[in-house]
Design an enzyme around this catalytic site. Structure first.
Site, mmCIF file in Angstrom:
data_model
loop_
_atom_site.group_PDB
_atom_site.id
_atom_site.type_symbol
_atom_site.label_atom_id
_atom_site.label_comp_id
_atom_site.label_asym_id
_atom_site.label_seq_id
_atom_site.Cartn_x
_atom_site.Cartn_y
_atom_site.Cartn_z
ATOM 1 N N TYR A 137 0.802 -1.236 0.000
ATOM 2 C CA TYR A 137 0.000 0.000 0.000
ATOM 3 C C TYR A 137 0.832 1.281 0.000
ATOM 4 O O TYR A 137 0.263 2.377 0.005
ATOM 5 C CB TYR A 137 -0.945 0.003 1.215
ATOM 6 C CG TYR A 137 -1.870 -1.196 1.247
ATOM 7 C CD1 TYR A 137 -2.801 -1.400 0.223
ATOM 8 C CD2 TYR A 137 -1.811 -2.138 2.275
ATOM 9 C CE1 TYR A 137 -3.643 -2.508 0.234
ATOM 10 C CE2 TYR A 137 -2.655 -3.239 2.297
ATOM 11 C CZ TYR A 137 -3.566 -3.415 1.286
ATOM 12 O OH TYR A 137 -4.395 -4.507 1.288
ATOM 13 N N HIS A 158 -9.360 0.319 -5.363
ATOM 14 C CA HIS A 158 -8.404 -0.440 -4.551
ATOM 15 C C HIS A 158 -7.005 0.005 -4.953
ATOM 16 O O HIS A 158 -6.722 0.162 -6.139
ATOM 17 C CB HIS A 158 -8.545 -1.950 -4.778
ATOM 18 C CG HIS A 158 -9.906 -2.447 -4.422
ATOM 19 N ND1 HIS A 158 -10.296 -2.628 -3.113
ATOM 20 C CD2 HIS A 158 -10.970 -2.750 -5.191
ATOM 21 C CE1 HIS A 158 -11.557 -3.044 -3.095
ATOM 22 N NE2 HIS A 158 -11.997 -3.122 -4.346
HETATM 23 C C1 DQA Z 1 -7.699 -2.782 -0.587
HETATM 24 C C2 DQA Z 1 -7.693 -4.257 -0.961
HETATM 25 C C3 DQA Z 1 -8.473 -5.077 0.038
HETATM 26 O O1 DQA Z 1 -8.442 -6.448 -0.317
HETATM 27 C C4 DQA Z 1 -7.867 -4.934 1.422
HETATM 28 O O2 DQA Z 1 -8.636 -5.648 2.360
HETATM 29 C C5 DQA Z 1 -7.663 -3.537 1.824
HETATM 30 C C6 DQA Z 1 -7.206 -2.565 0.845
HETATM 31 C C7 DQA Z 1 -6.795 -1.957 -1.513
HETATM 32 O O3 DQA Z 1 -6.886 -0.733 -1.475
HETATM 33 O O4 DQA Z 1 -5.997 -2.522 -2.271
HETATM 34 O O5 DQA Z 1 -7.794 -3.189 3.000
HETATM 35 O O6 DQA Z 1 -9.022 -2.292 -0.703
#
Ligand code: DQA
Length: 140
Positions: free
Chosen positions: A22, A99
């Protein structure tokens, strides 16, 4: 345009958790960049972040008539929250699902989103730029 950017469960830890997935920038830093990006194009953004499913539903409900669109990263709720799905379906304000990671390249449980079918569209896999691209889909 006035767009609400909604972040769900665990997104408040962005910059601290799983940096290889992230990134190292905090959610506040990302949000500040998005605010600057929107303002430079003559648009406004507001932010709502919560770990609680019901609060996310309320934010979506209350966006009706107030915002031109919602950019939504519901985090793990995306994969199983019928409550958030129903909230999106209940309003006319368009929602773009976001995402940061490419969920299709990760664990199987992430490959399904119960939200996508009731969203205007979905942007994923571009790190924090996913939010910017989602905003651009409204501004364009
Ligand atoms: C997310 C992807 C999801 O699977 C995960 O649970 C997240 C972040 C992303 O931004 O890539 O918390 O939404």
């Amino acid at each position: 345009m006035n767009i609400l950017i909604v972040n769900g469960v665990n997104l408040n830890l962005t910059g601290r958790r799983e940096q290889s997935v992230y990134g190292a920038r905090t959610l506040d830093e990302i949000n500040n960049s998005l605010k600057t990006y929107a303002a430079a194009r003559g648009h406004e953004v507001a932010f709502f972040t919560s770990n609680l499913e019901g609060e996310l539903c309320t934010a979506i409900q209350e966006a009706e008539g107030k915002y031109d669109g919602i950019v939504l990263n519901a985090g793990a709720y995306s994969h199983y929250s019928y409550a958030i799905r129903d909230a999106i379906a209940a309003v006319t304000v368009p929602v773009v699902e976001v995402h940061m990671s490419n969920v299709h390249a990760r664990e199987d449980f992430r490959k399904t989103s119960v939200l996508t079918a009731v969203c205007k569209g979905e942007i994923l896999g571009f790190g924090e730029d996913s939010y910017r691209l989602a905003l651009e889909s409204f501004f364009a």
